[in-house]
Motif scaffolding. Structure first.
Motif, PDB file in Angstrom:
ATOM      1  N   HIS A 128       0.849  -1.199   0.000  1.00  0.00           N
ATOM      2  CA  HIS A 128       0.000   0.000   0.000  1.00  0.00           C
ATOM      3  C   HIS A 128       0.880   1.243   0.000  1.00  0.00           C
ATOM      4  O   HIS A 128       1.828   1.316   0.784  1.00  0.00           O
ATOM      5  N   PRO A 129       0.547   2.250  -0.834  1.00  0.00           N
ATOM      6  CA  PRO A 129       1.291   3.505  -0.756  1.00  0.00           C
ATOM      7  C   PRO A 129       1.026   4.156   0.591  1.00  0.00           C
ATOM      8  O   PRO A 129      -0.076   4.050   1.124  1.00  0.00           O
ATOM      9  N   LEU A 130       2.049   4.801   1.164  1.00  0.00           N
ATOM     10  CA  LEU A 130       1.900   5.380   2.494  1.00  0.00           C
ATOM     11  C   LEU A 130       2.022   6.902   2.444  1.00  0.00           C
ATOM     12  O   LEU A 130       1.076   7.617   2.744  1.00  0.00           O
ATOM     13  N   LEU A 131       3.186   7.403   2.061  1.00  0.00           N
ATOM     14  CA  LEU A 131       3.409   8.850   2.009  1.00  0.00           C
ATOM     15  C   LEU A 131       4.685   9.140   1.249  1.00  0.00           C
ATOM     16  O   LEU A 131       5.423   8.232   0.876  1.00  0.00           O
ATOM     17  N   THR A 132       4.935  10.430   1.029  1.00  0.00           N
ATOM     18  CA  THR A 132       6.178  10.865   0.401  1.00  0.00           C
ATOM     19  C   THR A 132       6.888  11.811   1.364  1.00  0.00           C
ATOM     20  O   THR A 132       6.283  12.752   1.864  1.00  0.00           O
ATOM     21  N   ILE A 133       8.153  11.512   1.640  1.00  0.00           N
ATOM     22  CA  ILE A 133       8.987  12.394   2.459  1.00  0.00           C
ATOM     23  C   ILE A 133       9.598  13.400   1.495  1.00  0.00           C
ATOM     24  O   ILE A 133      10.352  13.020   0.600  1.00  0.00           O
ATOM     25  N   ASP A 134       9.228  14.664   1.661  1.00  0.00           N
ATOM     26  CA  ASP A 134       9.619  15.687   0.685  1.00  0.00           C
ATOM     27  C   ASP A 134      10.578  16.692   1.310  1.00  0.00           C
ATOM     28  O   ASP A 134      10.181  17.778   1.715  1.00  0.00           O
ATOM     29  N   THR A 135      11.834  16.296   1.439  1.00  0.00           N
ATOM     30  CA  THR A 135      12.880  17.199   1.931  1.00  0.00           C
ATOM     31  C   THR A 135      14.226  16.674   1.451  1.00  0.00           C
ATOM     32  O   THR A 135      14.396  15.459   1.286  1.00  0.00           O
ATOM     33  N   GLU A 136      15.164  17.580   1.224  1.00  0.00           N
ATOM     34  CA  GLU A 136      16.522  17.176   0.847  1.00  0.00           C
ATOM     35  C   GLU A 136      17.428  17.100   2.066  1.00  0.00           C
ATOM     36  O   GLU A 136      18.588  16.715   1.954  1.00  0.00           O
ATOM     37  N   ILE A 137      16.910  17.475   3.243  1.00  0.00           N
ATOM     38  CA  ILE A 137      17.730  17.521   4.460  1.00  0.00           C
ATOM     39  C   ILE A 137      17.806  16.123   5.075  1.00  0.00           C
ATOM     40  O   ILE A 137      16.800  15.573   5.526  1.00  0.00           O
ATOM     41  N   THR A 138      19.011  15.555   5.086  1.00  0.00           N
ATOM     42  CA  THR A 138      19.208  14.176   5.532  1.00  0.00           C
ATOM     43  C   THR A 138      18.649  13.928   6.929  1.00  0.00           C
ATOM     44  O   THR A 138      17.944  12.940   7.147  1.00  0.00           O
ATOM     45  N   ASP A 139      18.950  14.809   7.885  1.00  0.00           N
ATOM     46  CA  ASP A 139      18.463  14.600   9.257  1.00  0.00           C
ATOM     47  C   ASP A 139      16.943  14.581   9.309  1.00  0.00           C
ATOM     48  O   ASP A 139      16.350  13.775  10.037  1.00  0.00           O
TER      49      ASP A 139
END
Length: 145
Positions: free
Chosen positions: A32-43
């Protein structure tokens, strides 16, 4: 090859800008698709992944491995491998790599079938690609990191 633990699985479609996330259960073999993490910041990325791991308590993680059509590696292959190694080091869970060459094509056709077209596809594409990566893994687990 190490034995595949039963339970929840989180899968990641790694990108430099966005990481799509999907989840599934080994017993059901359904992703199941869950979400997209949309950031370039590794931490920030790993903090978001840490929250997902706390919430879903996965038995293992799956990362899509991008390759050229002729089986050669490129820059994103190396970045995805490094991401997989960091996941294993940070969270201590088994991590699997899966060939993701066809997953974006599969993801686009899944969205088309669901009636999601054009610009509306963009926000969902990464997590549906992660869903396709996980579906591929359920059929053939790939390589353990």
């Amino acid at each position: 090859m190490s034995a595949m633990p039963e339970g929840t699985v989180l899968a990641f479609d790694f990108g430099e800008r966005r990481i799509g996330v999907a989840m599934g259960e080994t017993m059901l073999g359904i992703a199941h698709p869950l979400l997209t993490i949309d950031t370039e910041i590794t931490d920030a990325r790993f903090a978001a992944i840490g929250k997902l791991i706390d919430e879903w308590r996965p038995a293992q993680l799956v990362v899509g491995l991008p390759m050229h059509q002729d089986d050669t590696e490129h820059q994103m292959t190396q970045l995805a491998r490094r991401f997989a190694n960091r996941l294993k080091g940070r969270f201590g869970l088994p991590v699997w790599l899966v060939d993701e060459r066809l997953t974006s094509v599969i993801a686009e056709s899944m969205l088309e079938e669901a009636g999601v077209r054009g610009r509306k596809q963009k926000p969902a594409l990464d997590q549906v690609a992660a869903q396709a990566i996980l579906a591929t893994w359920f059929e053939s687990p790939g390589i353990a990191v």
